[in-house]
Write a protein that holds these residues in place. Structure first.
Motif, short mmCIF file in Angstrom:
data_model
loop_
_atom_site.label_atom_id
_atom_site.label_comp_id
_atom_site.label_asym_id
_atom_site.label_seq_id
_atom_site.Cartn_x
_atom_site.Cartn_y
_atom_site.Cartn_z
N ASP A 1 63.83 -31.40 -87.72
CA ASP A 1 62.84 -30.50 -87.14
C ASP A 1 62.67 -29.19 -87.90
O ASP A 1 61.56 -28.72 -88.11
N SER A 2 63.77 -28.58 -88.32
CA SER A 2 63.67 -27.29 -89.01
C SER A 2 62.94 -27.44 -90.34
O SER A 2 62.14 -26.58 -90.73
N ASP A 3 63.19 -28.53 -91.05
CA ASP A 3 62.50 -28.78 -92.31
C ASP A 3 61.03 -29.13 -92.07
O ASP A 3 60.14 -28.71 -92.81
N LYS A 4 60.80 -29.90 -91.02
CA LYS A 4 59.43 -30.26 -90.67
C LYS A 4 58.61 -29.01 -90.36
O LYS A 4 57.47 -28.86 -90.81
N GLU A 5 59.20 -28.10 -89.60
CA GLU A 5 58.50 -26.86 -89.27
C GLU A 5 58.21 -26.05 -90.52
O GLU A 5 57.12 -25.49 -90.68
N GLU A 6 59.17 -25.97 -91.43
CA GLU A 6 58.98 -25.21 -92.66
C GLU A 6 57.86 -25.81 -93.50
O GLU A 6 57.02 -25.08 -94.05
N LEU A 7 57.82 -27.12 -93.60
CA LEU A 7 56.76 -27.79 -94.36
C LEU A 7 55.39 -27.49 -93.76
O LEU A 7 54.44 -27.15 -94.47
N ARG B 1 46.73 -11.71 -86.55
CA ARG B 1 46.28 -13.10 -86.59
C ARG B 1 47.30 -14.01 -87.27
O ARG B 1 47.43 -15.18 -86.94
N GLN B 2 48.04 -13.47 -88.23
CA GLN B 2 49.08 -14.25 -88.89
C GLN B 2 50.14 -14.66 -87.88
O GLN B 2 50.65 -15.78 -87.91
N LYS B 3 50.47 -13.77 -86.95
CA LYS B 3 51.46 -14.09 -85.92
C LYS B 3 50.94 -15.19 -84.99
O LYS B 3 51.68 -16.07 -84.58
N LEU B 4 49.66 -15.13 -84.66
CA LEU B 4 49.07 -16.17 -83.82
C LEU B 4 49.09 -17.52 -84.53
O LEU B 4 49.33 -18.55 -83.92
N ARG B 5 48.84 -17.49 -85.83
CA ARG B 5 48.90 -18.72 -86.62
C ARG B 5 50.29 -19.33 -86.56
O ARG B 5 50.46 -20.53 -86.35
N ASP B 6 51.33 -18.49 -86.73
CA ASP B 6 52.70 -18.99 -86.70
C ASP B 6 53.05 -19.54 -85.32
O ASP B 6 53.73 -20.56 -85.21
N LEU B 7 52.57 -18.87 -84.26
CA LEU B 7 52.83 -19.35 -82.91
C LEU B 7 52.16 -20.70 -82.68
O LEU B 7 52.74 -21.62 -82.10
N LEU B 8 50.93 -20.83 -83.17
CA LEU B 8 50.20 -22.08 -83.03
C LEU B 8 50.93 -23.21 -83.73
O LEU B 8 51.07 -24.31 -83.19
N ILE B 9 51.40 -22.95 -84.94
CA ILE B 9 52.14 -23.98 -85.68
C ILE B 9 53.38 -24.40 -84.92
O ILE B 9 53.68 -25.59 -84.77
N GLU B 10 54.12 -23.43 -84.40
CA GLU B 10 55.34 -23.75 -83.66
C GLU B 10 55.04 -24.64 -82.46
O GLU B 10 55.74 -25.62 -82.19
N GLN B 11 53.98 -24.32 -81.74
CA GLN B 11 53.64 -25.10 -80.55
C GLN B 11 53.18 -26.50 -80.91
O GLN B 11 53.52 -27.47 -80.23
N CYS B 12 52.41 -26.62 -81.99
CA CYS B 12 51.91 -27.94 -82.38
C CYS B 12 53.02 -28.82 -82.95
O CYS B 12 53.04 -30.02 -82.72
N VAL B 13 53.93 -28.21 -83.69
CA VAL B 13 55.01 -28.99 -84.29
C VAL B 13 55.90 -29.60 -83.21
O VAL B 13 56.26 -30.77 -83.24
N PHE B 14 56.23 -28.80 -82.23
CA PHE B 14 57.19 -29.25 -81.23
C PHE B 14 56.55 -29.61 -79.89
O PHE B 14 57.26 -29.90 -78.92
N ASP B 15 55.19 -29.60 -79.83
CA ASP B 15 54.50 -29.86 -78.57
C ASP B 15 55.07 -28.97 -77.47
O ASP B 15 55.31 -29.41 -76.34
N TYR B 16 55.29 -27.71 -77.82
CA TYR B 16 55.97 -26.77 -76.93
C TYR B 16 54.97 -26.02 -76.06
O TYR B 16 53.93 -25.60 -76.51
N ARG B 17 55.29 -25.89 -74.78
CA ARG B 17 54.50 -25.08 -73.86
C ARG B 17 55.45 -24.22 -73.03
O ARG B 17 56.30 -24.76 -72.31
N PRO B 18 55.36 -22.90 -73.12
CA PRO B 18 56.24 -22.06 -72.32
C PRO B 18 55.95 -22.24 -70.83
O PRO B 18 54.80 -22.41 -70.43
N THR B 19 56.98 -22.20 -70.02
CA THR B 19 56.81 -22.39 -68.57
C THR B 19 56.73 -21.08 -67.83
O THR B 19 56.37 -21.04 -66.66
N HIS B 20 57.09 -19.97 -68.49
CA HIS B 20 56.99 -18.66 -67.83
C HIS B 20 56.97 -17.56 -68.87
O HIS B 20 57.15 -17.83 -70.04
#
Length: 221
Positions: free
Chosen positions: A47-53, A202-221
Motif C-alpha cells: 500500500d505505501s508503495d502504491k500510494e507513492e506511485l 489546491r495541491q493539498k486537496l489533490r493529495d487528499l483526493l489521491i489518498e481517498q481514491c487509493v484506499f477507498d477511504y471515507r472519514p466517519t467524523h
C-alpha cells in the motif's frame, strides 16, 4: 465530516450544463487514479508503495487524459467534455494567453495530431509513463525491485505492439511515443506551477483526493 469526493457533486457550475475548469481537472484526476489502480502489476506493490506511485504519477496522467480525449474528439485545443474550450474560456475571462497557457492547452495536442497515435498505443504509453515517473528512492526495497520489473514489462508490451503493427517503423514510432510522454511531463510541471500561483491549497486537496481514491477511504467524523 463529508469526504472530498462526497462533496464533488456540490461544486459550483458555470452554467446549467458546464462545470468549472478545476472541477473537470478533479474529475480527470479521479479517472487517472482509477486507470492506475487497474494497471498490470499495481497489486504487486504494498500500500505505501502504491500510494507513492499514484501520488507521483496521476496528476501527469490526468493532464494526458485531457489531451488524449480532446485529440480523439478531433479538437486542436484542449476542450472539456461539456464543450468548454479552455483557451476561449480564458480569453473571455480576460486572461492573457502567454506561452505557458499555449503549451498547456494547445501545443500539447500537436504530437498527437501529427503522429495519429492509436488508442492501443496511447494506453500502453500511459502505462509506461505511470511506472517511470515515481522516484525509486521513495519506495521500499521490495517496491524498487517491483518497479524495475514493471517498467521493463511496460516497455516490452509497447514494443511488441509497435513491432506487430509495423516492424519497419518501430524505432520512429517508439521514439515519438517516448517524446509524447516527455511532453506530458513538461506540461504537467507548468500546470503545477500555475496551480500554486493561483491557489496554494489546491495541491493539498489533490493529495487528499489521491489518498481517498487509493484506499477507498471515507472519514466517519
Amino acid at each position: 465530516m463529508d469526504s472530498f469526493l462526497d462533496n464533488l457533486s456540490s461544486y459550483k457550475e458555470v452554467s446549467g450544463t458546464q462545470r468549472d475548469l478545476p472541477e473537470w481537472l478533479t474529475i480527470d484526476l479521479v479517472s487517472s487514479i482509477e486507470f492506475a489502480k487497474r494497471l498490470p502489476d499495481i497489486t504487486k506493490f504494498k500500500d505505501s508503495d502504491k500510494e507513492e506511485l499514484i501520488r507521483s504519477s496521476c496528476f501527469t496522467i490526468a493532464i494526458a487524459i485531457q489531451a488524449i480525449e480532446s485529440y480523439f474528439e478531433k479538437h486542436r485545443t484542449v476542450v472539456m467534455p461539456d464543450g468548454t474550450d479552455v483557451i476561449q474560456a480564458m480569453k473571455k475571462a480576460g486572461t492573457f494567453i502567454n506561452s505557458d497557457y499555449t503549451q498547456m492547452f494547445v501545443t500539447i495536442l500537436d504530437p498527437l495530431h501529427r503522429e495519429q497515435f492509436t488508442i492501443d498505443e496511447l494506453v500502453l504509453t500511459l502505462q509506461l509513463l505511470f511506472y517511470t515517473i515515481a522516484p525509486p528512492d521513495n519506495l521500499s526495497v521490495e517496491g524498487k525491485v517491483q518497479l524495475e520489473k514493471s517498467v521493463k514489462a511496460s516497455m516490452q508490451c509497447l514494443m511488441v505492439l509497435l513491432i506487430t503493427q509495423d516492424k519497419s517503423n518501430f524505432s520512429a514510432r517508439y521514439g515519438a511515443l517516448t517524446a509524447l510522454n516527455e511532453t506530458f511531463i513538461t506540461v504537467t510541471h507548468i500546470h503545477k506551477l500555475k496551480m500554486k500561483e493561483a491557489e496554494p491549497f489546491r495541491q493539498k486537496l489533490r493529495d487528499l483526493l489521491i489518498e481517498q481514491c487509493v484506499f477507498d477511504y471515507r472519514p466517519t467524523h
